[in-house]
Every structure is written in C-alpha cells, then in structure tokens.
Enzyme design. Structure first.
Site, PDB file in Angstrom:
ATOM      1  CB  THR A 378      -0.892  28.091  39.675  1.00 14.90           C
ATOM      2  OG1 THR A 378      -1.354  27.073  40.565  1.00 14.90           O
ATOM      3  CG2 THR A 378      -0.069  29.090  40.451  1.00 14.90           C
ATOM      4  CB  THR A 396      -2.719  29.094  42.899  1.00 18.89           C
ATOM      5  OG1 THR A 396      -3.424  27.976  42.368  1.00 18.89           O
ATOM      6  CG2 THR A 396      -2.488  28.876  44.379  1.00 18.89           C
ATOM      7  CG  ASN A 398      -5.302  23.520  44.569  1.00 15.68           C
ATOM      8  OD1 ASN A 398      -4.158  23.376  44.136  1.00 15.68           O
ATOM      9  ND2 ASN A 398      -5.934  22.540  45.185  1.00 15.68           N
ATOM     10  CD  GLN A 417      -4.158  26.270  47.352  1.00 19.33           C
ATOM     11  OE1 GLN A 417      -3.684  25.271  46.834  1.00 19.33           O
ATOM     12  NE2 GLN A 417      -4.501  27.333  46.647  1.00 19.33           N
ATOM     13  N   GLY A 470       1.202  25.238  36.885  1.00 15.90           N
ATOM     14  CA  GLY A 470       1.104  23.851  36.444  1.00 15.90           C
ATOM     15  C   GLY A 470       1.279  22.841  37.549  1.00 15.90           C
TER      16      GLY A 470
END
Length: 564
Positions: A378, A396, A398, A417, A470
C-alpha cells in the site's frame, strides 16, 4: 514520556520537513512549493516532484495528490496503481470534509465459497491469478476528487506520470527487493514478466532503468477519453476477454457497473483535537478512534515507557478482536459505530491491567506469513495548501504486485483484493487477519481494509493530514503517530521516528521494532507479551501545520532503505 530511539532514525530526521537531504532531487520525498503555499509527502521522490510541479502549474493540493497517485502507479506499482483501489479523505477549501470510497468491488459472479476447495479455503486462489482481483476503483475515485475541486483538468494531472512511464526511471532498492521476492509468481504471467523480469526471467536489479510503454499508453488514453476508457472502453473489454480466457469472473459489465461511494467520516476526539477517519469498508477510522479512546482512559503522562507500550498493545488487541467479529462493508452488514464511542472504550479500559496482559480471547491462532504482515504494502499520499485544501489518500493493490497479473497490452497490475474478504470464517488472509461473516464474499461487495487516511483539526481548522502503508500495521502506525504528536506535542517527524509496536489479536504476538531499548523489551516480556522483534515496520506520510507553515514529513525508514 521520553523514549530513546535508534541512531539510524534520529540522524535521518534532519530534512524530513520538506528540506533537501542532498543535491540529488531523487532524495526529495517530502517537499514544500517554492512559494510555501503547498506541500506534498509520498513514499517516492519521483511522485513528490511531479506533484510539486503540478502545483507550480496552477494546481492545488487536490491536483497534486491525484498527480502523485498516478505517478506512484508507475514507480511504486508493487504497492499501488490504477489496477487497485483507494480511500480519499479530503477537507475542501470551502470547509466540506468528504470521504471518497474507491475500494475494489467483487465481481457480480463472486460467491461466498469461491475460494473453498474440499472444505478448506485455498489461499493461493485469493492471492495470485485471475480470481484474486476485484474491480479497481482508483481511477473513478481520483476522477471524482478532481471534479470536486481540482484547479486543473484530469488530463493535466495524468500526463506527467505517462511521460515518466515512457521515459523510464531508476529502480529503487525497495522495488528491486519486491521484484526479486515475487519473481516466481510474476513469471507465471507473460505480460507481467515482460515488464519486471529480463529475457531469462531474472529480476531487474536496483538502479537499472524500467520503462513501461504500455502503461504510458493506458494513462494517455485515460487522459484523452476520461474514466470511460477504463470502465467502459478498451481497458474494460481487454480485461474481460483475458479473464474469460484465464478462469476469472470479472466481465466488462463489472467495470461498467463500478460506482464510487461517498461515505460519512468517523469523527472522534483525542487530546483536545478532532479527528476525521475513514468509515467501513475501512476498519481504520473505527479502530484508530477506538484505540485512542481506550488510551484516553488512562493518565498517559504518568506511565513509564514500558507501561505505556503495554497499554497501547492491549488496546490494539481489543480493537483487532472487535475488527475480526464486527467489521465489513457497511452496505452489506451492520457495523456498530458504537465501537468508536468513548463509553465503549471505558468498558474495555476496565478490563486492562497495567501489570500483565489480558487473557487472550482468540479461538485459535492460524498460521500466518509474518513476512507478508510486515511488508510495506500500500502507499499513502499527504497533500495540503494554504487555501485550506487538505488531502489524505491511501491507495493499494494489496500484496506485492497484487494478483501478479498484468493485462496484456495495458501495463496495469491488477490487485488481489479478494484476499481481504473472509474466504472462510477463521481462515487468515495474507496478513494473518481473520474475519466473520460480516466480511464474507458477496457479489458487488467491498472487502474490509485497514487503510486509515486521517485528518486532524484544532479549533475547527485543519492541522494535520496523515496515513500509512503496511497492511494491518497501518492502524497501529497512525495511532502511535497521533499519540506522540497530539498527546506528547512532538513534531510529527519525531513522532514518526519512535520505535513502533503492533498487536493485532491474531496471531497473539507483540511485534516490536529492533530500535526499542532492550530494557523496555524485557519489561514487556515480564508483563506477559510474546515479543516478535522486527527490524522496521510500516511507512507513514504526513503534513503538519506548524507555526503557520506547512511541514511535510516522509517515512524515515523508507528513505533509509532506499539510500542503502
């Protein structure tokens, strides 16, 4: 409270406030415009510079943030890009505070048990390949932001990134490391391998040049035709054909049916400040507020360092337990907003002892890939201007390079995702997070996220925009930065540099950065914490209004990694 932090962090703080670290422009992760009226912080200097250039051409903070997002899709494509989704929290110059949901959406053909094989969830199906992707939302969300208040045209903020993609850029050590770590899965998809691997399927090394001409062409098509190219035009059709040929569920109609959602921000109070966070399908706004509410029940200034870290860990554990049970897409499931209520925090605080850990209420600890948990997946963008526009975007695909799929001829990395849904009750995703039926897969549903874009106000005026990357550590990073900056009055660059911890209930481990003093580590172990020492965790960006000036702050840990 005074906390000793590592020398490698403290030496880097000089320059994280928009000042140049060196003559090389590639070191500029956080910049202020030449007139001092706008600021940007991102995870990559190319993106930050493009955003500032947009400011000089008459753009505002919204334009700059959008330009940075498209640029990050070029230089930071393992973390974010137009094949993924985003949450945008924005304070407009006219005072409106808006939450724009550009989260990915499950295809219409998605089913509850689509990743269950022989009675058990198969994690590979939700993480790699055609079934792993949801319908991307970033292009639609960024276009929405542009229409709400950008000074420039959408094409004006896209084309600089298109030029960068075509000309190429120097691969950072962080990107090189991520390419190497995912090379086997990238090699499964010819269009992906053609970008990130050489003719022998070997990863490109750091500092080699990476050109992405297909991505540049896709950007230029969006610049010319608008989001319709992506959602109703050639891109959607190419993706639909590839999915049909490779066992995927996504159709071109799924793209046409994608909609941006306007959400109501989560509002909370902490240390005399008002916080605006992102609501479900983000868990960030709810649980940042919940954790801070729990901490506020204690006299934080009187706690010894180990006691405070212990308290933070316990508050995180209770919040993540609630996350696993209650959180999901609020369009499909009832999410109790009382989770962010101070009265609820009081009931939790009564269960916390400062002397020892609270008995774990988990119903099992599935195996978890710790490396996945701590990788800086991300990305976050912070932008602000003196006209009153403040933007926090977390974007993001993912995990690293998402599904590892690049649709041939487009250069676009598709997200994975779908792994953020609960494939099966109690089954952990790539980050070790478990969930209930509240986050079960359903057609056109949006998976739960930890992304936590946050805006902070004092006396009704914006004073900070922040967020992080993170995985689930996003929530803990934002909480700790807010704690040190708001309660302890630390400058954001110092708050961001403090040793971080993370406790997500499952697995029942307290992740601790190696920079934490050994005596505090030992004290936490004596209180019953099972410590997992980690070199560094997370990547945050922020902008703070300080002494009437905009101060952008980039993550010291990322700058150090890319400087090595």
């Amino acid at each position: 409270m005074k906390i000793v932090f590592a020398l490698w962090v403290s030496l880097l703080i000089i320059g994280f406030t928009g000042q140049v670290l060196a003559d090389d422009a590639a070191n500029n992760y956080a910049l202020v415009s030449s007139d001092g009226r706008a600021a940007v912080a991102t995870v990559n200097p190319y993106a930050t510079q493009i955003a500032i250039d947009v400011i000089t051409r008459g753009g505002n903070a919204l334009d700059a943030a959008i330009a940075a997002a498209f640029a990050l899709g070029v230089v930071d494509g393992h973390n974010s890009g137009i094949g993924g989704g985003c949450f945008i929290l924005v304070r407009m110059a006219d005072g409106r505070i808006l939450a724009i949901d550009g989260r990915e959406m499950a295809p219409a053909a998605a089913t509850r048990d689509m990743f269950v094989v022989d009675g058990k969830a198969d994690p590979e199906l939700s993480r790699t390949g055609a079934l792993a992707a949801g319908i991307p939302g970033s292009v639609a969300a960024l276009d929405k932001l542009q229409k709400l208040g950008g000074n420039l045209k959408f094409r004006d903020v896209i084309l600089p990134a298109a030029d960068l993609a075509e000309k190429g850029f120097s691969i950072s050590p962080a990107l090189a490391e991520r390419i190497a770590a995912t090379k086997d899965n990238l090699a499964k998809f010819p269009a992906s391998a053609a970008i990130y691997l050489d003719k022998n399927n070997k990863p490109f090394p750091a500092f080699s040049s990476l050109q992405q001409k297909d991505l540049a062409a896709t950007y230029r098509a969006i610049a010319k035709q608008g989001p319709d190219y992506f959602y109703r035009g050639d891109f959607a059709k190419k993706t639909g054909r590839w999915m049909a040929a490779n066992g995927g569920l996504i159709t071109h109609k799924d793209f046409a049916n994608y909609q941006v959602k306007m959400r109501k921000p989560i509002v909370s109070e902490f240390a005399g400040y008002t916080l605006y966070g992102f609501p479900p399908p983000s868990s960030g706004g709810v649980h940042v507020a919940q954790i801070l509410n729990i901490l506020a029940q204690f006299d934080l200034d009187k706690l010894a360092p180990a006691e405070r870290y212990h308290l933070i860990a316990e508050a995180m554990k209770f919040a993540f337990a609630d996350r696993a049970h209650w959180l999901g897409d609020s369009d499909f499931t009832r999410v109790p907003m009382s989770l962010a209520d101070k009265r609820y925090a009081q009931t939790i605080a009564q269960k916390i002892s400062l002397e020892k850990t609270t008995a774990d209420i988990a119903h099992g600890n599935p195996d978890v890939d710790i490396q996945h948990l701590m990788n800086k997946h991300t990305t976050h963008i912070a932008a602000a201007d003196m006209d009153g526009n403040w933007v926090a975007i977390t974007s993001t695909v993912n995990t690293s390079f998402g599904s590892k799929v690049v649709i041939p001829g487009t250069g676009v990395v598709l997200n994975n995702q779908m792994d953020d849904f609960s494939a099966q009750v109690g089954a952990a995703n790539a980050f070790g997070l478990v969930g209930s039926d509240a986050n079960a897969i359903a057609a056109r549903k949006r998976p739960l996220s930890s992304m936590s874009p946050t805006l902070v106000f004092k006396n009704g005026e914006p004073v900070m925009a922040l967020g992080a990357a993170g995985g689930p550590t996003i929530i803990s990073q934002v909480v700790q930065t807010l704690l040190y900056a708001l309660n302890d009055s630390m400058p954001v660059e110092k708050a961001m540099a403090q040793p971080r911890i993370h406790q997500q209930w499952n697995p029942n481990l307290l992740f601790v950065e190696a920079a934490m003093p050994i005596d505090i580590q030992h004290a936490l172990q004596k209180k019953g914490h099972d410590l997992k020492i980690w070199p560094t965790m997370g990547a945050s960006q922020a902008i703070q209004l300080r002494d009437g000036k905009l101060v952008p702050v980039a993550e010291p840990r990322v700058i150090l990694q890319n400087a090595q």
